[in-house]
Design a protein around this motif. Structure first.
Motif, PDB file in Angstrom:
ATOM      1  N   ILE A   6     -15.768 -42.420 -17.596  1.00  0.00           N
ATOM      2  CA  ILE A   6     -15.749 -42.403 -19.068  1.00  0.00           C
ATOM      3  C   ILE A   6     -14.328 -42.189 -19.571  1.00  0.00           C
ATOM      4  O   ILE A   6     -13.686 -41.183 -19.244  1.00  0.00           O
ATOM      5  N   LEU A   7     -13.859 -43.121 -20.390  1.00  0.00           N
ATOM      6  CA  LEU A   7     -12.589 -42.938 -21.095  1.00  0.00           C
ATOM      7  C   LEU A   7     -12.924 -42.360 -22.462  1.00  0.00           C
ATOM      8  O   LEU A   7     -13.625 -43.010 -23.243  1.00  0.00           O
ATOM      9  N   GLY A   8     -12.443 -41.157 -22.740  1.00  0.00           N
ATOM     10  CA  GLY A   8     -12.768 -40.531 -24.024  1.00  0.00           C
ATOM     11  C   GLY A   8     -13.981 -39.623 -23.905  1.00  0.00           C
ATOM     12  O   GLY A   8     -14.826 -39.566 -24.800  1.00  0.00           O
ATOM     13  N   SER A   9     -14.064 -38.894 -22.777  1.00  0.00           N
ATOM     14  CA  SER A   9     -15.283 -38.113 -22.499  1.00  0.00           C
ATOM     15  C   SER A   9     -15.457 -36.921 -23.436  1.00  0.00           C
ATOM     16  O   SER A   9     -16.557 -36.408 -23.578  1.00  0.00           O
ATOM     17  N   THR A  10     -14.381 -36.478 -24.093  1.00  0.00           N
ATOM     18  CA  THR A  10     -14.504 -35.291 -24.959  1.00  0.00           C
ATOM     19  C   THR A  10     -14.876 -35.659 -26.393  1.00  0.00           C
ATOM     20  O   THR A  10     -15.037 -34.778 -27.237  1.00  0.00           O
ATOM     21  N   GLY A  11     -15.000 -36.952 -26.686  1.00  0.00           N
ATOM     22  CA  GLY A  11     -15.280 -37.375 -28.059  1.00  0.00           C
ATOM     23  C   GLY A  11     -16.768 -37.509 -28.341  1.00  0.00           C
ATOM     24  O   GLY A  11     -17.616 -37.120 -27.530  1.00  0.00           O
ATOM     25  N   SER A  12     -17.067 -38.087 -29.493  1.00  0.00           N
ATOM     26  CA  SER A  12     -18.449 -38.209 -29.950  1.00  0.00           C
ATOM     27  C   SER A  12     -19.266 -39.104 -28.996  1.00  0.00           C
ATOM     28  O   SER A  12     -20.334 -38.701 -28.505  1.00  0.00           O
ATOM     29  N   THR A  17     -22.594 -39.711 -24.013  1.00  0.00           N
ATOM     30  CA  THR A  17     -22.784 -40.389 -22.723  1.00  0.00           C
ATOM     31  C   THR A  17     -23.111 -39.345 -21.653  1.00  0.00           C
ATOM     32  O   THR A  17     -24.000 -39.544 -20.813  1.00  0.00           O
ATOM     33  N   LEU A  18     -22.403 -38.220 -21.705  1.00  0.00           N
ATOM     34  CA  LEU A  18     -22.672 -37.163 -20.712  1.00  0.00           C
ATOM     35  C   LEU A  18     -24.062 -36.550 -20.896  1.00  0.00           C
ATOM     36  O   LEU A  18     -24.691 -36.126 -19.927  1.00  0.00           O
ATOM     37  N   GLU A  19     -24.557 -36.522 -22.138  1.00  0.00           N
ATOM     38  CA  GLU A  19     -25.944 -36.049 -22.339  1.00  0.00           C
ATOM     39  C   GLU A  19     -26.918 -36.971 -21.603  1.00  0.00           C
ATOM     40  O   GLU A  19     -27.901 -36.505 -21.018  1.00  0.00           O
ATOM     41  N   ILE A  20     -26.636 -38.257 -21.633  1.00  0.00           N
ATOM     42  CA  ILE A  20     -27.518 -39.208 -20.940  1.00  0.00           C
ATOM     43  C   ILE A  20     -27.425 -39.015 -19.424  1.00  0.00           C
ATOM     44  O   ILE A  20     -28.431 -39.078 -18.719  1.00  0.00           O
ATOM     45  N   VAL A  21     -26.219 -38.724 -18.946  1.00  0.00           N
ATOM     46  CA  VAL A  21     -26.058 -38.449 -17.506  1.00  0.00           C
ATOM     47  C   VAL A  21     -26.902 -37.221 -17.132  1.00  0.00           C
ATOM     48  O   VAL A  21     -27.598 -37.203 -16.118  1.00  0.00           O
ATOM     49  N   VAL A  95     -17.263 -46.651 -19.206  1.00  0.00           N
ATOM     50  CA  VAL A  95     -17.602 -46.486 -20.620  1.00  0.00           C
ATOM     51  C   VAL A  95     -16.279 -46.301 -21.370  1.00  0.00           C
ATOM     52  O   VAL A  95     -15.564 -45.327 -21.142  1.00  0.00           O
ATOM     53  N   THR A  96     -15.926 -47.274 -22.237  1.00  0.00           N
ATOM     54  CA  THR A  96     -14.661 -47.152 -22.964  1.00  0.00           C
ATOM     55  C   THR A  96     -14.949 -46.539 -24.331  1.00  0.00           C
ATOM     56  O   THR A  96     -15.368 -47.218 -25.257  1.00  0.00           O
ATOM     57  N   ALA A  97     -14.726 -45.237 -24.415  1.00  0.00           N
ATOM     58  CA  ALA A  97     -15.032 -44.496 -25.645  1.00  0.00           C
ATOM     59  C   ALA A  97     -13.806 -43.773 -26.185  1.00  0.00           C
ATOM     60  O   ALA A  97     -13.925 -42.762 -26.856  1.00  0.00           O
ATOM     61  N   LEU A 119     -18.802 -51.003 -23.725  1.00  0.00           N
ATOM     62  CA  LEU A 119     -17.715 -50.944 -24.696  1.00  0.00           C
ATOM     63  C   LEU A 119     -18.112 -50.318 -26.037  1.00  0.00           C
ATOM     64  O   LEU A 119     -18.933 -50.862 -26.767  1.00  0.00           O
ATOM     65  N   ALA A 120     -17.530 -49.145 -26.297  1.00  0.00           N
ATOM     66  CA  ALA A 120     -17.643 -48.560 -27.640  1.00  0.00           C
ATOM     67  C   ALA A 120     -16.355 -48.823 -28.410  1.00  0.00           C
ATOM     68  O   ALA A 120     -16.363 -49.012 -29.620  1.00  0.00           O
ATOM     69  N   ASN A 121     -15.244 -48.855 -27.676  1.00  0.00           N
ATOM     70  CA  ASN A 121     -13.893 -48.961 -28.241  1.00  0.00           C
ATOM     71  C   ASN A 121     -13.639 -50.356 -28.838  1.00  0.00           C
ATOM     72  O   ASN A 121     -13.021 -51.224 -28.230  1.00  0.00           O
ATOM     73  N   LYS A 122     -14.137 -50.536 -30.077  1.00  0.00           N
ATOM     74  CA  LYS A 122     -14.079 -51.871 -30.692  1.00  0.00           C
ATOM     75  C   LYS A 122     -12.665 -52.357 -30.939  1.00  0.00           C
ATOM     76  O   LYS A 122     -12.395 -53.556 -30.938  1.00  0.00           O
TER      77      LYS A 122
END
Ligand code: NDP
Ligand code: MG
Length: 381
Positions: A6-12, A17-21, A95-97, A119-122
């Motif tokens: 995950i890129l951006g694991s500390t963000g929204s 994503t980590l909740e899903i993990v 996961v690009t977040a 891809l989240a990082n639009k």
């Protein structure tokens, strides 16, 4: 076992994503990356035990090394660290977040090493879609949308022939300022802009939702993801955020995906695609909701949307300038250095000043970004 990074694991998006993990024991986290929040990264490392962690900021990486000195995790930093994470072995889905254009280079590195991209990082597709999409095709790598509207479109395309699509109906909540006029917008504060009616998200995208810049970015994102032209996308304001978007087919049928606003669904759908996993949570009760409403976007008041459509039409390096000017202007607004309406004014100033490049290379995109930042600084006062 599916291994993810995950890129951006500390963000929204990252934390959801980590909740899903957490809820799916057959997902394993191989690597995590973030910008500066070493304290939260430490917690995530202790819980998910990745092999590798990256902090973009050097100071945060040094702090993290001390915090997790007792654990067998490799700590990297900077763009080199993000690129190493993207290309490393030992995971399948990235996961690009992260927020902003910083995501471009790691996304390219991940595609080149055969990773599936969730891809989240639009901003990456908006500015470099013409490089990313062919590269993904060349490497046989799927780009799976996480953005709720694009996930809805993706789900509505399931099993249908792409050439039978006539239009995409991209829904928009309208943001916290829907129905306001320009005079009212002039006095809107950071606090006002951060009060999104339906979604809880990172600050940058929340401001983008209030200016409708987010919808313009999403139109461009949809063009790249689904290979459709601008004239095939209609933005529909739908304040209840229940219909997450829809596809109209050549026979007039409209297929949509509905649900309560919750990003965990599109994130989970991307992680397990083509499977649809069970998920706990509140269900959509249409009879309780009662009314769904729709309206046309007010492109005159919300200039962020009309400028974004102009950038999309002009293409080439113009979407990069639109996006970079917006990133910088939103940061200034959040810092209380400029007013709300100045966001669109500064974007327009940068776009008018820019000499468009057709089909820009990665270097030209990054250069257009740097020049836009510099020019915006010079005109902001
Ligand atoms: P947040 O601001 O909540 O999180 C951004 C993440 O990126 C944080 O983990 C942050 O780390 C990290 N980050 C920032 N700069 C860097 C950097 N230079 N290097 C590495 N990591 C960095 O953003 P969101 O989660 O809201 O949004 C992420 C992306 O997803 C955006 O592109 C957004 O448009 C898109 N998106 C978000 C939705 C949402 O519901 N939030 C919905 C649809 C799309 P740190 O905090 O440690 O500095
Ligand atoms: Mg969205």
């Amino acid at each position: 076992m599916k291994k993810i990074a995950i890129l951006g694991s500390t963000g929204s998006i990252g934390t959801q994503t980590l909740e899903i993990v957490r809820e799916n024991p057959d997902l394993k986290v191989t690597a995590l990356a973030a910008g500066s929040n070493a304290a939260l990264m430490e917690k995530q490392i202790r819980e998910f035990m990745p092999q590798t962690a990256v902090m973009f900021e050097e100071k945060a990486a040094a702090e993290l090394k001390v915090r997790v000195g007792d654990l067998p995790v490799r700590v990297l930093c900077g763009m080199d660290g993000l690129l190493e994470l993207a290309a490393m072995e030992g995971y399948e889905v990235l996961v690009t977040a992260v927020v902003g254009m910083i995501g471009i280079r790691p996304t390219i590195a991940a595609i080149e090493s055969g990773k599936t991209i969730a891809l989240a990082n639009k901003e990456t597709l908006v500015t470099a879609g013409h490089l990313i999409m062919p590269l993904a095709e060349k490497h046989g790598v799927p780009i799976l949308p996480v953005d709720s509207e694009h996930s809805a479109i993706f789900q509505s395309l399931n099993g249908e022939k792409r050439e039978r699509v006539s239009r995409i109906l991209l829904t928009a909540s309208g943001g916290p300022f829907r129905g306001r006029n320009r005079q009212e917008l002039a006095s809107m504060t950071v606090e006002d802009a951060l009060k999104h009616p339906n979604w809880s998200m990172g600050k940058k995208i929340t401001v983008d939702s209030s200016t409708l810049v987010n919808k313009a970015l999403e139109v461009m994102e949809a063009c790249w993801l689904f290979g459709v032209g601008l004239d095939q996308i209609q933005v529909v304001v739908h304040p209840q955020s229940i219909i997450h978007s829809a596809v109209e087919y050549v026979d007039g049928a409209v297929i949509a995906q509905l649900g309560l606003p919750d990003m965990k669904l599109p994130i989970q759908y991307a992680l397990f695609y083509p499977d649809r996993r069970p998920m706990q949570g509140k269900r959509l009760e249409l009879c309780d909701i009662g009314t769904l409403t729709f309206e046309r976007p007010d492109m005159e008041t919300f200039r962020g949307l009309s400028l974004g459509m102009r950038a999309a039409r002009e293409g080439g390096s113009m979407p990069t300038v639109f996006n970079a000017a917006n990133e910088k202007a939103v940061a200034l607004f959040l810092n209380r250095q400029i007013g709300f309406l100045s966001i669109a004014e500064l974007i327009e100033g940068c776009m008018d000043h820019h000499r468009r490049i057709e089909n820009p290379s990665l270097e030209e995109i990054l250069q257009a970004e740097a020049e836009t930042y510099e020019y915006l600084e010079s005109i902001k006062a």
